[in-house]
Design a protein around this motif. Sequence first.
Motif, mmCIF file in Angstrom:
data_model
loop_
_atom_site.group_PDB
_atom_site.id
_atom_site.type_symbol
_atom_site.label_atom_id
_atom_site.label_comp_id
_atom_site.label_asym_id
_atom_site.label_seq_id
_atom_site.Cartn_x
_atom_site.Cartn_y
_atom_site.Cartn_z
ATOM 1 N N GLY A 185 88.326 53.817 26.763
ATOM 2 C CA GLY A 185 87.975 54.510 28.102
ATOM 3 C C GLY A 185 86.777 54.180 28.771
ATOM 4 N N LYS A 186 86.474 54.965 30.045
ATOM 5 C CA LYS A 186 85.495 54.659 30.725
ATOM 6 C C LYS A 186 84.299 55.506 30.225
ATOM 7 N N LYS A 187 84.206 56.394 29.608
ATOM 8 C CA LYS A 187 83.226 57.465 29.119
ATOM 9 C C LYS A 187 82.107 56.489 28.390
ATOM 10 N N LEU A 188 80.882 56.894 28.939
ATOM 11 C CA LEU A 188 79.772 56.113 28.188
ATOM 12 C C LEU A 188 79.617 56.873 26.855
ATOM 13 N N THR A 189 79.554 55.981 25.711
ATOM 14 C CA THR A 189 79.301 56.468 24.447
ATOM 15 C C THR A 189 78.276 55.273 23.637
ATOM 16 N N GLN A 190 77.634 56.061 22.825
ATOM 17 C CA GLN A 190 77.066 55.022 21.693
ATOM 18 C C GLN A 190 77.896 53.973 21.110
ATOM 19 N N SER A 192 80.381 52.481 22.466
ATOM 20 C CA SER A 192 80.720 51.663 23.300
ATOM 21 C C SER A 192 79.809 50.760 24.236
ATOM 22 N N HIS A 193 78.861 51.145 23.988
ATOM 23 C CA HIS A 193 77.415 50.544 24.610
ATOM 24 C C HIS A 193 77.509 49.038 24.151
ATOM 25 N N PHE A 194 77.476 48.149 25.007
ATOM 26 C CA PHE A 194 77.457 46.767 24.843
ATOM 27 C C PHE A 194 76.604 46.050 23.523
ATOM 28 N N GLU A 196 75.934 47.742 21.196
ATOM 29 C CA GLU A 196 76.443 48.199 19.772
ATOM 30 C C GLU A 196 77.718 47.505 19.346
ATOM 31 N N VAL A 197 78.600 47.226 20.477
ATOM 32 C CA VAL A 197 79.564 46.511 20.173
ATOM 33 C C VAL A 197 79.759 45.047 19.987
ATOM 34 N N LYS B 284 76.697 44.786 12.015
ATOM 35 C CA LYS B 284 75.620 44.341 12.617
ATOM 36 C C LYS B 284 74.223 44.805 11.552
ATOM 37 N N TYR D 11 64.911 49.184 21.432
ATOM 38 C CA TYR D 11 65.051 47.926 20.576
ATOM 39 C C TYR D 11 63.734 47.052 20.590
ATOM 40 N N THR D 181 71.967 42.067 27.374
ATOM 41 C CA THR D 181 71.825 43.328 27.434
ATOM 42 C C THR D 181 70.571 44.134 26.898
ATOM 43 N N LEU D 188 72.376 54.790 27.579
ATOM 44 C CA LEU D 188 73.868 54.585 28.212
ATOM 45 C C LEU D 188 73.950 54.524 29.538
ATOM 46 N N THR D 189 74.465 53.302 30.051
ATOM 47 C CA THR D 189 74.641 53.226 31.710
ATOM 48 C C THR D 189 75.917 52.451 31.736
ATOM 49 N N SER D 192 75.876 48.945 31.367
ATOM 50 C CA SER D 192 76.002 48.328 29.752
ATOM 51 C C SER D 192 77.089 48.757 29.116
ATOM 52 N N HIS D 193 78.169 49.555 29.649
ATOM 53 C CA HIS D 193 79.183 49.863 28.919
ATOM 54 C C HIS D 193 79.850 48.543 28.629
ATOM 55 N N PHE D 194 80.435 48.284 27.486
ATOM 56 C CA PHE D 194 81.034 47.252 26.731
ATOM 57 C C PHE D 194 81.948 46.597 27.807
ATOM 58 N N THR D 195 83.030 47.456 28.259
ATOM 59 C CA THR D 195 84.169 46.872 29.117
ATOM 60 C C THR D 195 83.584 46.555 30.619
ATOM 61 N N VAL D 197 80.525 44.924 30.707
ATOM 62 C CA VAL D 197 79.586 43.478 30.654
ATOM 63 C C VAL D 197 80.336 42.486 30.091
#
Lengths: 345, 345, 345, 345
Positions: A185-190, A192-194, A196-197, B284, D11, D181, D188-189, D192-195, D197
């Motif tokens: 989903g769209k909820k921001l989580t650690q 799903s942070h780019f 991290e994925v 990672k 980072y 990124t 978390l923004t 920068s949410h994976f889906t 980016v």
Amino acid sequence: MNVAIVGVTGYSGTVLYTLLANHPAVDDIKLYGHSDEGKNGDVRYLDELIAGFHGQHVKLQKFDANQIMAGNDAVFFATSAGVTSKLAIPFVEADFPVIDLSGDFRLPDPAVYEKWYHKPAAPVADLAKASYNLADVDQPQTNYVANPGCYATATLLGLAPMVQADLIDPDTIIVDAKSGTSGAGKKLTQISHFTEVNDNLQLYGLNTHKHIPEIVAQLQKWNDKVNAIQFSTTLLPLTTGLMASIYAKVKPGVTQEALMTVFETTYANHPFIHVLDGQTPTLKQVVGTNNCDIGVVFNPVTQTVMVISVIDNLIKGAAGQAIQNFNHLFNLDETAGLPTLPVFA
Amino acid sequence: MNVAIVGVTGYSGTVLYTLLANHPAVDDIKLYGHSDEGKNGDVRYLDELIAGFHGQHVKLQKFDANQIMAGNDAVFFATSAGVTSKLAIPFVEADFPVIDLSGDFRLPDPAVYEKWYHKPAAPVADLAKASYNLADVDQPQTNYVANPGCYATATLLGLAPMVQADLIDPDTIIVDAKSGTSGAGKKLTQISHFTEVNDNLQLYGLNTHKHIPEIVAQLQKWNDKVNAIQFSTTLLPLTTGLMASIYAKVKPGVTQEALMTVFETTYANHPFIHVLDGQTPTLKQVVGTNNCDIGVVFNPVTQTVMVISVIDNLIKGAAGQAIQNFNHLFNLDETAGLPTLPVFA
Amino acid sequence: MNVAIVGVTGYSGTVLYTLLANHPAVDDIKLYGHSDEGKNGDVRYLDELIAGFHGQHVKLQKFDANQIMAGNDAVFFATSAGVTSKLAIPFVEADFPVIDLSGDFRLPDPAVYEKWYHKPAAPVADLAKASYNLADVDQPQTNYVANPGCYATATLLGLAPMVQADLIDPDTIIVDAKSGTSGAGKKLTQISHFTEVNDNLQLYGLNTHKHIPEIVAQLQKWNDKVNAIQFSTTLLPLTTGLMASIYAKVKPGVTQEALMTVFETTYANHPFIHVLDGQTPTLKQVVGTNNCDIGVVFNPVTQTVMVISVIDNLIKGAAGQAIQNFNHLFNLDETAGLPTLPVFA
Amino acid sequence: MNVAIVGVTGYSGTVLYTLLANHPAVDDIKLYGHSDEGKNGDVRYLDELIAGFHGQHVKLQKFDANQIMAGNDAVFFATSAGVTSKLAIPFVEADFPVIDLSGDFRLPDPAVYEKWYHKPAAPVADLAKASYNLADVDQPQTNYVANPGCYATATLLGLAPMVQADLIDPDTIIVDAKSGTSGAGKKLTQISHFTEVNDNLQLYGLNTHKHIPEIVAQLQKWNDKVNAIQFSTTLLPLTTGLMASIYAKVKPGVTQEALMTVFETTYANHPFIHVLDGQTPTLKQVVGTNNCDIGVVFNPVTQTVMVISVIDNLIKGAAGQAIQNFNHLFNLDETAGLPTLPVFA
């Protein structure tokens, strides 16, 4: 027909809107915001909320169960677990057609729901009026359809023929599932942070994933010898697509041919299911479709069958299957409005 | 010390060069092209072949076994299977120190090699002089070290404690391995074309992967009750990193605590191996290092243990382990020249 | 209507087939292999060639110009530059409707073609019968439509209003274009190998890209003061989508409002073009559609306008625009069969 | 030497730690949490905060300026803009060596800082004691080094030779910058949410990016004819790496040869800068290094030079350049502790 969507701004809700907008039996789609939306009484429109939805100037109305029932033939809930159970009771009690994409009505036993979801369950009498329905296998038994979860769909479609025909040892089922991030989903989580994925794999919900109880419950309906499954989910660095890699020991004497016979028989008249004999499907060959492609590969050395079941998690695993269940409920052609050719390249 | 690399332009060879360039005991690195390189007698230099290798103006010399032995203390073969066996015989016969990253000397039985590799094996007498050596578990027994394959490394390190201590049912081992594309090398293939890999998962070599026989052979050395493993490999949309998701039924009475005890005992003095109790590592967290991080999670409901073993396929799964074996061979500190902090973000 | 595709197995050809299969005016699609396909006289079918195309059991017939014209109302060439010019002459000379996705008939001057394509051009008399047609701006003038290239489409749509209205200094046009890999096709190359593309950016064809002359020629039709453009292409680690970032100095006195007026006027009745005032579109908001979204942002400090033009390179940049040109040619609704809602998530 | 890091968990801070851990002149690294860390007085250790940092059992101490100065030879601030200015004043006033990776001391004029950062600036007297120092071009003039921003670094290194030698028209500078990124940090923004980016491009901060004023200020130091630059940033679907694509009209008579002469002269004794004549670097060839690779390509048709400047945004664009400035400050070899070979594959 007129249909309503509650929760259009989530990924599943948006895909659902796009598919319904092309559905031949749907004349009008009304949108309703659940309690988290439409704050301060401001009027919002879909084309302002979703980038690229030019011309979809559809108002998001305030949620009102009576108004929804008065103006529509059916409602889709694309809201989160915990939200749907609060909103859906009037529809259950009026026996109004509902397709519920959330997990709130999938488990008939409130105690089981509360154990896995860590939220209060809907009342048991209402739960009893919902039918969990895997659209490629069954027809809904009630007007309230609990649409299966994405992992459950891929896993159950991969296991159904073998479990129904009792070809595998029910204590040896292992599911190593992998999914893109859109399911979260769209909820921001650690998780799903780019950063991290990307270039990474992360497991989550090991032995505690909410889809485990619905899978086990359905397997048990098919074969009461199933007690449990070993199930893991790994988050992939991609957006859409879900693969369930399923392993089980076969019963003595079972062969590749015997396996293929039950798979082909089970899915003979099921337009969205395609079985590959000794081959493995890729994820991309189903993305953008309502298909489930299933590869069946028996290894005589280990007496183990590996089944690879792939789906688009937002279509077959959510919005597409919801429409297929809607088609069932209204006796429309099962395939109406559902894509079958993958988005290539 | 002076060392030679044959096959520096492949991904493993380039990483090997980079690591050796920072190795405290290595004074000089000489490069030799195998038969596919250095055509037409043209002189080539490393900085012209690898983008970004400014200042590494090292000549690629024509392969010549006698010259290599005369000018170096050891040679690394980073050449492909089928190539190494043609080039390495003089070194074997001279008992000259070799670290071989290819698969050509990993299987002592030529018939087994030819069954899995579909190529002619090296002579059996030469194969007998090679020692397959998992660097985090054993010391090389001969001067010719057959460095384990990437999938074999992650799988064996994840299984070693349980198989050695006989804690799992040896007929139930399932390995669902996932890897980035760098393991497949620079050769252009359909399966490694960007549009085929990106946003996709592809299985390859199911039940036929070349690393299966070396895994089974090593497991059998530890526990003769092992007959076979169920093993799959899935190609990930990322470049570097390998995860082996390992499942097995435990023997009656085995618990999380019992499992952790053998893992911790086995790896107590092994600086590159880290065991996580009930947690799962991400991919990672080891990329850029010679580490292997191992998560151990027992599920009492299914009596199944899931072990997640992650490595950098080019370092621990190839060049890094090769250097670790080199360190063993010359009685250097096992960790010399090997990175242990992941490349973050 | 009956339509034919030559070259269905390339990425553009496959997308073209998928779109035509859903086109309301198309009854039947026949497929023809060009000279590189259908070797040895073996009969091939689409569902065997493209994974996931279950049920599309359409035969690839041997290319035969007369047979194609006898059985179809139009033909689409989705073949490579250099191939089309060899196959298309009979159609040109018969004045048969052709939509040509290749570059072979885009440049009327054979000398210019040969300079940029490094291949022999089609005869000048045949070139003269082709009309280069940007489907969102013009109507085809002849039955042979040269469909614009992907980079040319995004660039020209972003520049058209300003160049036509003479609002920018024609000597200051800079286009920094970025594209996914699908535009480069299925052919295996070093530049499209996964490990080279992932986590990377690569420029290619700097100052030599084949789309430069078609862009300049079209700009000159609109405004004869244009002499040249500075144009670069950067390959992105993604499959589908193209962004042209366009910069130019404005003429004295030009403002954001003046720019928006010409953009909005130019595209007022053009259903696929959407202009954003002072905002920038993302790539994903057009992927899966035939849209071109254009952001216009004037910077008064530098007296420079930045225009961001985004398209799906396989749809608006190839197959979708081809269908739009087909719709024009047959006086169908311009939007028939063309998607406008992005594939989300 | 003993060094301190404030802000190790971001980072840049983590990469800084990793590099300093391998620095030959650094004996000990102490870690201090800024005000957002170490809540509730709980003691925290680096190996518990960063996955994979096995054995780095270094305590994060509570921030205390006097204690830091008493126990260390220098401090690195890897904290955010707005945080550093609150913490750093005691060090400025004690003239204690500081390398500041944040933007807080890069702009000497508080009004300019507040316009671009929308935060209160540090006192003007303290700002005056800081020296903005591009480590590959200059030596720090004070003990407080304001380390340049990532975009500024790539842009300035690409422009320096041409601007210093007055070879380009200063009113025509356009920078189309692209970055992974990791530069945006761990926060978390939505962007920068994976889906959001993955498979996408997003522009951000167009004409308002915080790095614009530091670039312009530095360019003006080199050439007072520079007034402004046109500058955009596009977020890439990758983690690490930054490319600045720079365009400018050359002065009359300037040629490729003239450009190369000034680039080669300017960077003749600068070990991390490599200039490519008529070629374009890829992003990956610098990732993992402190290098900046610069391609210079003049187009005589448009009288425009395109310069491609690529860096690792976390090393050359942050932590690596910080160490290079530290090396300058203490008269160590400029290259000490800094990697120059890219992480391949």
